[in-house]
Enzyme design. Sequence first.
Site, PDB file in Angstrom:
ATOM      1  N   ASP A  37      19.350 -33.783  29.143  1.00 20.98           N
ATOM      2  CA  ASP A  37      20.506 -33.479  29.008  1.00 20.98           C
ATOM      3  C   ASP A  37      21.088 -32.802  30.302  1.00 20.98           C
ATOM      4  O   ASP A  37      20.046 -32.241  31.011  1.00 20.98           O
ATOM      5  CB  ASP A  37      20.880 -32.425  27.844  1.00 20.98           C
ATOM      6  CG  ASP A  37      22.284 -31.923  27.780  1.00 20.98           C
ATOM      7  OD1 ASP A  37      23.301 -32.524  28.218  1.00 20.98           O
ATOM      8  OD2 ASP A  37      22.348 -30.670  27.910  1.00 20.98           O
ATOM      9  N   TYR A  38      22.221 -32.760  30.929  1.00 16.54           N
ATOM     10  CA  TYR A  38      22.532 -32.081  32.053  1.00 16.54           C
ATOM     11  C   TYR A  38      23.096 -30.574  31.797  1.00 16.54           C
ATOM     12  O   TYR A  38      22.247 -29.726  32.321  1.00 16.54           O
ATOM     13  CB  TYR A  38      23.629 -33.109  32.884  1.00 16.54           C
ATOM     14  CG  TYR A  38      23.749 -32.431  34.371  1.00 16.54           C
ATOM     15  CD1 TYR A  38      22.905 -32.694  35.074  1.00 16.54           C
ATOM     16  CD2 TYR A  38      25.131 -31.743  34.485  1.00 16.54           C
ATOM     17  CE1 TYR A  38      23.206 -32.167  36.426  1.00 16.54           C
ATOM     18  CE2 TYR A  38      25.497 -31.289  35.698  1.00 16.54           C
ATOM     19  CZ  TYR A  38      24.335 -31.406  36.782  1.00 16.54           C
ATOM     20  OH  TYR A  38      24.514 -30.806  38.182  1.00 16.54           O
ATOM     21  N   ASP A  39      24.532 -30.506  31.628  1.00 17.29           N
ATOM     22  CA  ASP A  39      24.847 -29.227  31.371  1.00 17.29           C
ATOM     23  C   ASP A  39      24.199 -28.093  30.548  1.00 17.29           C
ATOM     24  O   ASP A  39      24.011 -28.584  29.258  1.00 17.29           O
ATOM     25  CB  ASP A  39      26.345 -29.367  31.099  1.00 17.29           C
ATOM     26  CG  ASP A  39      27.112 -29.986  32.049  1.00 17.29           C
ATOM     27  OD1 ASP A  39      27.594 -29.168  32.983  1.00 17.29           O
ATOM     28  OD2 ASP A  39      27.439 -31.236  32.000  1.00 17.29           O
TER      29      ASP A  39
HETATM   30 MG   LIG Z   1      24.109 -29.578  27.499  1.00 17.23          MG
END
Ligand SMILES: [Mg+2]
Length: 315
Positions: A22-24
């Site tokens: 995942d990024y954020d």
């Molecule tokens: Mg996230």
Amino acid sequence: MRDVDSLLKDYRNSSKRLLLLDYDGTLVPHADDPRKVEPDEELVGILAELSGDQRNTVVIVSGRDKRTLEKWFKNLNVDLVAEHGAAVRKSGEWKSVESIDDWKESIRQVLELYVDRTPGSFIEEKEFSIVWHYRKADPELGQRRAAELENVLMSLIAGTDLNILKGDKVIEVRRAGVDKGRAALEWLSGDWSFLLAAGNDVTDEDLFSVLPENSYSIKIGFSPSRAKYYLRSVHELRGVITGRRLLEVLLGRRGIALREKLGIRGVLRKSVGLFCDEAHNVFSEKTSVQAVAQFMVENNIGSVFVVDETLALRE
Ligand SMILES: [Mg+2]
């Protein structure tokens, strides 16, 4: 997270590895303005190294839109999942679920009311969904309005094929049947000898739920999760995926230097109030130096001494 050493050992012994990240909130910390969180230099370096290894397939599994992900990761050999699975890019080719936009207008009108009533909140329109962000709003008001909005949206979407996704300080409305787990199936059919997935919010639970038993699933943060392991921060995850042992990650550079110089097993950084021993026992930041010292002595972990205002533990 215990078992970092066995994770790294498995990683080193594998020749076909899948990393679903995942990024954020997972690879980068959350920021007040989600539009501003571009990958920093360190992260670009980490991803370049991971994806440059022929044995690795790296997939960024994000809620972000295609355009943003393409711009941020254009020079990297990574696969992408955009908008929680509405679009996937595998080996450079995008595939999307179809987009029918007419539902967005009615949802947008409701969200606009909540933007007016909740200072600091705003709307983000993506290709396949529409999102209300309230991270910058007053926390209490944001929470209250989010609960209200959820109720309103629930009755509005009843009987449609839309659904509501509650993320970290966001409420998102999208077509049903689109989630990170379903998107991950694109890759999961491969014959992987090492599989790691990491995420921080409720949208990542769909991803964790489709992973095979022998995978390493890592939740960033401590809310309940299907993930097998927990890490406390983006910083810790970056440490693990770069192959550093958790102890080193937690100690930081100065701690490692001290450890090497003095032949000690653990270091308590007084400034941070963080201690971790070889067994990856981590004390909270509120734990006093004395309490940690007492714990170490009582458990025969070692003797305690102070170096440069740092409480250290001798082998
Ligand atoms: Mg996230």
